[in-house]
Design a protein around this motif. Structure first.
Motif, PDB file in Angstrom:
ATOM      1  N   UNK A 182       0.787  -1.131   0.049  1.00  0.00           N
ATOM      2  CA  UNK A 182      -0.114   0.152   0.040  1.00  0.00           C
ATOM      3  C   UNK A 182       0.846   1.352   0.076  1.00  0.00           C
ATOM      4  N   UNK A 183       0.453   2.283  -0.395  1.00  0.00           N
ATOM      5  CA  UNK A 183       1.122   3.673  -0.218  1.00  0.00           C
ATOM      6  C   UNK A 183       1.430   4.073   1.215  1.00  0.00           C
ATOM      7  N   UNK A 184       2.362   5.145   1.264  1.00  0.00           N
ATOM      8  CA  UNK A 184       2.664   5.255   2.640  1.00  0.00           C
ATOM      9  C   UNK A 184       1.648   6.000   3.453  1.00  0.00           C
ATOM     10  N   UNK A 185       0.452   6.482   2.775  1.00  0.00           N
ATOM     11  CA  UNK A 185      -0.443   7.217   3.631  1.00  0.00           C
ATOM     12  C   UNK A 185      -1.533   6.476   3.607  1.00  0.00           C
ATOM     13  N   UNK A 186      -1.532   5.262   3.547  1.00  0.00           N
ATOM     14  CA  UNK A 186      -2.477   4.050   3.847  1.00  0.00           C
ATOM     15  C   UNK A 186      -2.361   3.140   4.888  1.00  0.00           C
TER      16      UNK A 186
END
Length: 212
Positions: A182-186
Motif C-alpha cells: 500500500x502507499x505510505x499514507x494508507x
C-alpha cells in the motif's frame, strides 16, 4: 486534554489497559495507579506511566488515576465515542462472523455493508446488506467510507486492496493471511492468525519443557 502524536506501539497497548480497567469492580477503590496497572498486566511501570500520560492528565501523585475518568480519557483518545463507518470485503464464514459480532458498536465501528464476489444472500443475519463486488465503486461514490475490512482469500487480497485504495479508503483491517502493498499514507492493521497461533504454540512448548 490536547491530543498528542502517538506511536502505533502505544495505540496497540491502550486497548489492553482499557479492557483491564473495565474488569475492575465498581465496589473497589475508585483510583488506580500506574504501578498497580503495570503489575496487573505484567508490564514495566515506566512504560505504563508514559502511555497514560499521553492520553490523560488526570494522574495524581500517591493517588493515581480515577478509574472511570481514565476509562473515559482512553475511549475518547481512541475515538470510541465517535462512529467510524466501514465496509467489509468477503462475506464468507469469517466475514459473516464479523458481521454478526455486536461488540463493534462499543468501539465506535459501524459496518455499513459487505461485498462478495458471489454473495449467497442479500444481507447478513443481522441485516447488514451484502452486495456483489460490481457495486463496490458506485457504493463508495455514494458514501464517504474511509475504512475497510478485508476477509477474502490471500490470493485475492491485493487486488481487493488496490480497488479499495482507488475508491478512497485510508485504513484497512486485514484478515487475509498475506502482506499487502500500500502507499505510505494508507494504514494497514494485520490480524495474522498464523502468527498468533505460532506464539501460543511456542509458549506451550516452553511450558511443557520446563515441567520435564
Amino acid at each position: 486534554m490536547e491530543r498528542k502524536e502517538i506511536s502505533k506501539s502505544v495505540l496497540k497497548r491502550l486497548p489492553g489497559y482499557l479492557a483491564y480497567l473495565k474488569t475492575l469492580s465498581d465496589n473497589g477503590s475508585p483510583y488506580i495507579s500506574a504501578t498497580a496497572l503495570a503489575n496487573a498486566l505484567g508490564m514495566g511501570e515506566v512504560q505504563v506511566r508514559k502511555d497514560l500520560a499521553m492520553v490523560s492528565d488526570g494522574g495524581r501523585p500517591k493517588i493515581g488515576y480515577n478509574r472511570l475518568a481514565l476509562i473515559d480519557d482512553i475511549e475518547q483518545f481512541l475515538g470510541y465515542d465517535n462512529t467510524t463507518d466501514a465496509v467489509l470485503i468477503g462475506a464468507g464464514k469469517l466475514g459473516q462472523a464479523l458481521l454478526g459480532y455486536s461488540g463493534f458498536e462499543a468501539y465506535g465501528l459501524n459496518i455499513l455493508a459487505a461485498f462478495d464476489a458471489k454473495p449467497t444472500a442479500d444481507k447478513s443475519d443481522e441485516g447488514t446488506p451484502i452486495y456483489p463486488m460490481e457495486q463496490l465503486e458506485p457504493f463508495f461514490r455514494a458514501n464517504k467510507v474511509l475504512m475497510a475490512i478485508i476477509t477474502v482469500p490471500a490470493a485475492h487480497a491485493q487486488q481487493v486492496c488496490d480497488r479499495l485504495i482507488a475508491s478512497g479508503i485510508k485504513a484497512i483491517w486485514n484478515f487475509a493471511p498475506t502482506h499487502l502493498e500500500v502507499p505510505a499514507n494508507i494504514l494497514v492493521q494485520n490480524e495474522n492468525m498464523a502468527t498468533s497461533l505460532a506464539v501460543l504454540s511456542m509458549h506451550l512448548q516452553a511450558q511443557i519443557k520446563d515441567k520435564k
